[in-house]
Every structure is written in structure tokens, then in C-alpha cells.
Design a protein around this motif. Structure first.
Motif, PDB file in Angstrom:
ATOM      1  N   GLN A  27      40.290   8.674 -10.899  1.00 51.00           N
ATOM      2  CA  GLN A  27      38.946   9.465 -10.845  1.00 51.00           C
ATOM      3  C   GLN A  27      37.934   8.213 -10.656  1.00 51.00           C
ATOM      4  O   GLN A  27      38.075   7.212 -11.091  1.00 51.00           O
ATOM      5  CB  GLN A  27      39.012  10.002 -12.317  1.00 51.00           C
ATOM      6  CG  GLN A  27      38.601  11.316 -12.037  1.00 51.00           C
ATOM      7  CD  GLN A  27      38.570  12.105 -13.405  1.00 51.00           C
ATOM      8  OE1 GLN A  27      39.825  12.251 -14.101  1.00 51.00           O
ATOM      9  NE2 GLN A  27      37.731  12.810 -14.101  1.00 51.00           N
ATOM     10  N   LYS A  28      36.756   8.903 -10.011  1.00 47.11           N
ATOM     11  CA  LYS A  28      35.664   8.194  -9.970  1.00 47.11           C
ATOM     12  C   LYS A  28      34.886   8.306 -11.220  1.00 47.11           C
ATOM     13  O   LYS A  28      34.775   9.358 -11.896  1.00 47.11           O
ATOM     14  CB  LYS A  28      34.654   8.767  -8.804  1.00 47.11           C
ATOM     15  CG  LYS A  28      33.747   7.767  -8.279  1.00 47.11           C
ATOM     16  CD  LYS A  28      33.012   8.677  -7.237  1.00 47.11           C
ATOM     17  CE  LYS A  28      31.765   7.602  -7.002  1.00 47.11           C
ATOM     18  NZ  LYS A  28      30.759   7.477  -7.958  1.00 47.11           N
ATOM     19  N   PRO A  29      34.457   7.154 -11.694  1.00 49.45           N
ATOM     20  CA  PRO A  29      33.702   7.274 -13.034  1.00 49.45           C
ATOM     21  C   PRO A  29      32.619   8.055 -13.247  1.00 49.45           C
ATOM     22  O   PRO A  29      31.878   8.261 -12.088  1.00 49.45           O
ATOM     23  CB  PRO A  29      33.295   5.623 -13.214  1.00 49.45           C
ATOM     24  CG  PRO A  29      34.012   4.754 -12.367  1.00 49.45           C
ATOM     25  CD  PRO A  29      34.458   5.669 -11.202  1.00 49.45           C
ATOM     26  N   VAL A  30      32.294   8.638 -14.242  1.00 51.63           N
ATOM     27  CA  VAL A  30      31.067   9.891 -14.362  1.00 51.63           C
ATOM     28  C   VAL A  30      29.887   8.987 -14.722  1.00 51.63           C
ATOM     29  O   VAL A  30      28.812   9.833 -14.640  1.00 51.63           O
ATOM     30  CB  VAL A  30      31.676  10.933 -15.301  1.00 51.63           C
ATOM     31  CG1 VAL A  30      32.733  11.665 -15.008  1.00 51.63           C
ATOM     32  CG2 VAL A  30      31.944  10.060 -16.727  1.00 51.63           C
ATOM     33  N   THR A  31      29.840   7.845 -14.982  1.00 50.04           N
ATOM     34  CA  THR A  31      28.420   7.237 -15.105  1.00 50.04           C
ATOM     35  C   THR A  31      27.709   7.365 -14.277  1.00 50.04           C
ATOM     36  O   THR A  31      27.906   7.170 -13.053  1.00 50.04           O
ATOM     37  CB  THR A  31      28.908   5.638 -15.532  1.00 50.04           C
ATOM     38  OG1 THR A  31      30.208   5.380 -16.148  1.00 50.04           O
ATOM     39  CG2 THR A  31      27.870   4.858 -16.198  1.00 50.04           C
ATOM     40  N   TYR A  76      19.133   2.887 -11.098  1.00 47.56           N
ATOM     41  CA  TYR A  76      19.396   2.895  -9.457  1.00 47.56           C
ATOM     42  C   TYR A  76      19.755   4.409  -8.979  1.00 47.56           C
ATOM     43  O   TYR A  76      19.604   4.647  -7.848  1.00 47.56           O
ATOM     44  CB  TYR A  76      20.431   2.132  -9.077  1.00 47.56           C
ATOM     45  CG  TYR A  76      20.048   0.643  -9.760  1.00 47.56           C
ATOM     46  CD1 TYR A  76      19.335  -0.441  -9.230  1.00 47.56           C
ATOM     47  CD2 TYR A  76      20.780   0.275 -11.025  1.00 47.56           C
ATOM     48  CE1 TYR A  76      18.956  -1.367 -10.029  1.00 47.56           C
ATOM     49  CE2 TYR A  76      20.649  -1.083 -11.472  1.00 47.56           C
ATOM     50  CZ  TYR A  76      19.687  -1.819 -11.092  1.00 47.56           C
ATOM     51  OH  TYR A  76      19.626  -2.989 -11.610  1.00 47.56           O
ATOM     52  N   GLU A 104      24.507   5.501 -12.981  1.00 49.92           N
ATOM     53  CA  GLU A 104      23.735   4.143 -12.968  1.00 49.92           C
ATOM     54  C   GLU A 104      22.370   4.284 -13.161  1.00 49.92           C
ATOM     55  O   GLU A 104      21.791   4.175 -12.040  1.00 49.92           O
ATOM     56  CB  GLU A 104      24.412   3.190 -12.013  1.00 49.92           C
ATOM     57  CG  GLU A 104      25.742   2.886 -12.279  1.00 49.92           C
ATOM     58  CD  GLU A 104      26.377   1.558 -11.556  1.00 49.92           C
ATOM     59  OE1 GLU A 104      26.265   0.609 -12.017  1.00 49.92           O
ATOM     60  OE2 GLU A 104      26.759   2.086 -10.271  1.00 49.92           O
TER      61      GLU A 104
END
Lengths: 156, 326
Positions: free
Chosen positions: A26-30, A35, A32
Motif C-alpha cells: 500500500q502507499k504510505p498514508v503519511t 511539502y 509529508e
């Protein structure tokens, strides 16, 4: 230990490892944050802003109701008579000094509620870190010219 | 020229090996943090350098410049010796692992299996001495758990090693990799791999068998009184141990340096070994991300009531197979 128990345990471990493997792909849910824009609800209560009317006049009439409503005494208002020739606000008086001490503020929103002209509102800016104590006291200038916070307003 | 062969070349090889292993350790911490983060749907370290690749360097600098604190109540010589004792076996176990065709990392001592068993045996000393010399209840409890756990799991581990040894018919790991195996041998070996891996997890104190350092009940166990570089040495020991054990598993179960064209081009050997080690390390981290820690009595029960009988059965069947089929 019985064989049935062993097989059951082994399948459970297999399942657990399957779950983690699924999450690995899965793509990280963080988010950033500095940015990337961060989603915020429309009623989020961030940094204070003083608003103006469409014709450029300040909404604040220096009534000090927000100061009275503030539970932590974070707001300081000093009112003055408007110059009849070039008024700063539509009423008789305007706020000569309007200061919000962010170190005291608890972002409860009572000032918004108390304001009769909807001059003071809590905006969406939440990145208010600073290096000096004196920089945490927002002056009227800063309140009238809020920055553009990097946020996405998400539906409630 | 004899002393050149005996002293200088092995010393150079040992230095290169230590350098590679310590670099490997540094990037293993990065690899683990990154992978664990992705398992938990986060990014992991990504500030220092591209993809956080300079993070290990930053951590190393931090560990080196930390204040050296030696508490007053510790047994000082042992306290200082323990981190080194933890690290050294993790490094020297590499001496017998073949890294390319006919080339062990340091020496082909033709008692490779015994070397592994012996070094694995002294690994727990560093931890026990650390717990003992710290003069702290939590540390001592952590150390006691660790010693019991390591001693217990060494038995099934040894039994599986003996089975492989019986099938291979040689004590040398170099010979083991180079001798060809029949198809049924591979299948029989791979049947034992999950159990061997469980033993290795317990042996290296890795999650889910990281009971010596359980944060929630033992306050980091035997490491409680250590700080700065001394703590880092324990950390290095654990991770180098992971690398070493992965290399041993790759050698025993997956043909070590073997791979397409590795016979003709010797330099391909280390690359294949590296790939296998990385995959096995992934397995370590995957298990850590997935499985919760068992209770201590469950851990011991599992060893004595399941792994040990299983190991004995496995040895017996291996012996029978070796006699009748080879």
C-alpha cells in the motif's frame, strides 16, 4: 502440544503475515506536511484573523466583547474614536490596538461567538511555531493580513 | 613467504570482512526501519540524504559523541567487557561461511559445523555478563531469560544442524555447498527450514522471541544500564548476528554462493550470497512486523515440548534417509 493446535497456530501466523504483506504494497498514508497540503475540516479553529468589509473598512468596532468573552485573557483591545473624515471602521469607534497572545489562547472560539460584527474569526493556519516569546503576541497588522495556510478544506 | 600466507592475507581478509559486516549492519538498520515503516504504511526515515540513506551515518555520529556514562553501582571490568563479548562471536562466526567457489570468508577449517555451534554457544555470554554486571534487577531478569532461551533453543538448532551434517557427510561448509544434492534432499531440507528459522529467531533474540529486552516489562532488559557507544555495540551485535545467521541459513538451505554462472565467474558468488542474505533478512523483518511476542512460559514450552522432540525425530529420519538413499 497437539498437531491440531500446531496447524491452527501456523495458519494464524500465515494469516498475520499475509495482512502485513498486504499493507507493504500500500502507499504510505503519511502526509509529508511542510511539502504537502494537509486536509482540514471547514470549522477547524486555527490562528486568529481580523476581517474587513468588501469596501475595505475593518469590521472590528473596538467593543472589547471578545476580550470579555476570552476565558484565558489572551485578547487585549484598546479602542479609539474614528476620524469622521477617514473612518477605519463603519462604527463610531475602531480598535487602535488589537493583540492576541497565542501562548495563552486555547482556541476555544468564544471570541468568534462574542463578536457582534464577525470581525474576529479563527482561521485555518495551525503552524504557529516561533523562536521568540514576543513573536507569539499577534499585532493588529498580523491579524488583518493572515497568511495563506497550505491546507485543503475537506467536506464535513 | 609462509608468514604472508598464514598471517597477512587472513588478517587483510578479516579486516575487509569486518568492514563489510559493519557497513552491512549500518544499512541493515536503515533497511529494517524503512521496511517496518512500509509494513505500517508509513515512509520511515527520509530526511537524511535521499531515501534517508545517510541516516545510519547520522546515527553513528550520534552514538560516538554521546557521553560515556558508567553507573557507580556496576561491576566495571565486566560491564565494559560485555558489549565486546556480545559483538565478537557475531563477527567471527563468519570465518567458515563460503562466499564463493572454494573460498571461505577466512579459513576452510573443515569443522565448519562445530565452529558454528561453538560460537553460537558463547553468544549468550555477552548478554548474561551485561545483565549480571549491571547490578540491576531488570537487567538481571533480562539476562536470565536470555540465557535460558538461548540454551534451550540451541538444542533443536544443534539437532537440525546435525541432520544437515549427516546428509552432507562432511563437517566443512565449503564442501557442503559444493557437493550436489538429490531432489529429495532439498525437499527434506526445506521441510526443516521453518523450524530452523524459529530457532534462529530465538537464538538472535529477534522479535517475536525478543523476551530478553521486552520494553514493557523489563525496561530494555540487559541493556538498561548501557548508553552511548556501549549500547550501540549491543545493537551492532544483534544486527550482525542477524546477517551472520542469514548467511548460515543461505549456506545450509539455499546453496550459499550458488546461482547461475557462479561456477565459471567466481565474483558472482558473493553477489548471489548477498541477494540470498537480503531476502532472508526481509523474512526476519517481516516476521517482526507481523507476529506478537509470546509469553515466556509459552516460549520455553514450545521449545522443550515441540521443537526438541521434532528435532530428534528429524535427526532419526535424516539418518535413516542418509543410510538407505545415499
Amino acid at each position: 502440544m497437539e498437531l491440531g493446535d500446531f496447524l491452527k497456530g501456523a495458519t494464524e501466523i500465515g494469516k498475520a503475515m499475509g495482512v502485513t504483506l498486504k499493507h507493504l504494497r500500500q502507499k504510505p498514508v503519511t502526509v509529508e506536511f511542510p511539502y504537502e497540503e494537509i486536509p482540514i475540516y471547514p470549522r477547524f479553529r486555527g490562528r486568529h484573523e481580523l476581517r474587513r468589509y468588501a469596501n475595505g473598512l475593518e469590521r472590528c468596532i473596538g467593543c472589547s466583547l471578545c476580550e470579555a468573552a476570552c476565558p484565558t485573557e489572551a485578547i487585549y483591545v484598546e479602542a479609539a474614536e474614528n476620524d469622521a473624515e477617514a473612518p477605519l471602521s463603519p462604527g463610531e469607534r475602531y480598535a487602535k490596538v488589537y493583540e492576541v497572545n497565542l501562548l495563552r489562547c486555547v482556541f476555544c472560539g468564544d471570541c468568534e461567538e462574542a463578536c457582534p460584527t464577525e470581525a474576529i474569526v479563527l482561521g485555518h493556519d495551525f503552524a504557529m511555531a516561533n523562536y521568540e516569546r514576543k513573536d507569539f503576541v499577534l499585532t493588529k497588522e498580523q491579524l488583518l493580513n493572515p497568511g495563506m495556510p497550505k491546507v485543503i478544506i475537506r467536506p464535513e | 613467504m609462509d608468514w604472508l600466507q598464514v598471517l597477512v592475507f587472513p588478517a587483510i581478509r578479516a579486516l575487509i570482512l569486518i568492514f563489510v559486516l559493519l557497513t552491512g549492519f549500518a544499512y541493515l538498520t536503515w533497511y529494517e526501519r524503512k521496511l517496518l515503516a512500509r509494513f505500517q504504511v508509513r515512509y520511515g526515515p527520509n530526511r537524511a540524504g535521499k531515501f534517508g540513506l545517510l541516516q545510519p551515518a547520522a546515527d553513528a555520529v550520534k552514538a560516538f559523541f554521546k557521553e560515556e556514562i558508567i553507573p557507580n553501582h556496576v561491576d566495571k571490568p565486566v560491564y565494559l567487557l560485555a558489549p565486546a563479548l556480545a559483538l565478537v562471536p557475531a563477527l567471527i562466526i563468519w570465518a567458515v561461511i563460503p562466499i564463493a567457489k572454494g573460498t571461505p570468508a577466512i579459513a576452510d577449517v573443515n569443522i565448519g559445523f562445530l565452529w558454528i555451534l561453538a560460537v553460537a554457544g558463547i553468544e549468550s555470554y555477552g548478554i548474561i555478563l551485561a545483565g549480571w554486571s549491571s547490578n540491576n534487577n531488570y537487567s538481571l531478569l533480562g539476562a536470565l531469560r536470555s540465557s535460558a532461551q538461548m540454551v534451550s533453543y540451541e538444542l533443536p538448532l544443534g539437532l537440525f544442524l546435525v541432520s544437515i551434517l549427516i546428509l552432507a557427510g562432511s563437517f566443512s561448509l565449503v564442501d557442503l555447498v559444493e557437493s550436489s544434492r538429490q531432489w529429495w534432499e532439498w525437499i527434506w531440507l526445506w521441510l526443516a527450514f521453518p523450524f530452523f528459522f524459529i530457532c534462529i529467531l530465538a537464538e538472535t533474540n529477534r522479535s517475536p522471541f525478543d523476551l530478553p529486552e521486552t520494553e514493557n516489562e523489563l525496561v530494555a532488559g540487559f541493556q538498561t544500564e548501557y548508553g552511548g557507544m556501549k549500547f550501540a555495540l549491543f545493537f551492532i551485535a544483534e544486527y550482525v548476528n542477524m546477517i551472520s545467521m542469514s548467511a548460515i541459513m543461505a549456506t545450509l538451505f539455499f546453496g550459499g554462493w550458488r546461482g547461475p554462472f557462479a561456477e565459471q565467474y567466481i565474483w558472482l558468488g558473493p553477489i548471489y550470497l548477498f541477494i540470498k542474505v537480503v531476502v532472508l533478512l526481509f523474512l526476519f523483518i517481516w516476521v517482526r512486523a507481523s507476529i506478537g511476542r509470546p509469553r515466556y512460559d509459552q516460549l520455553m514450552k514450545f521449545c522443550w515440548q515441540f521443537m526438541l522432540p521434532l528435532g530428534l525425530v528429524y535427526v532419526s529420519i535424516s539418518a535413516v534417509l542418509a543410510v538407505f538413499l545415499k
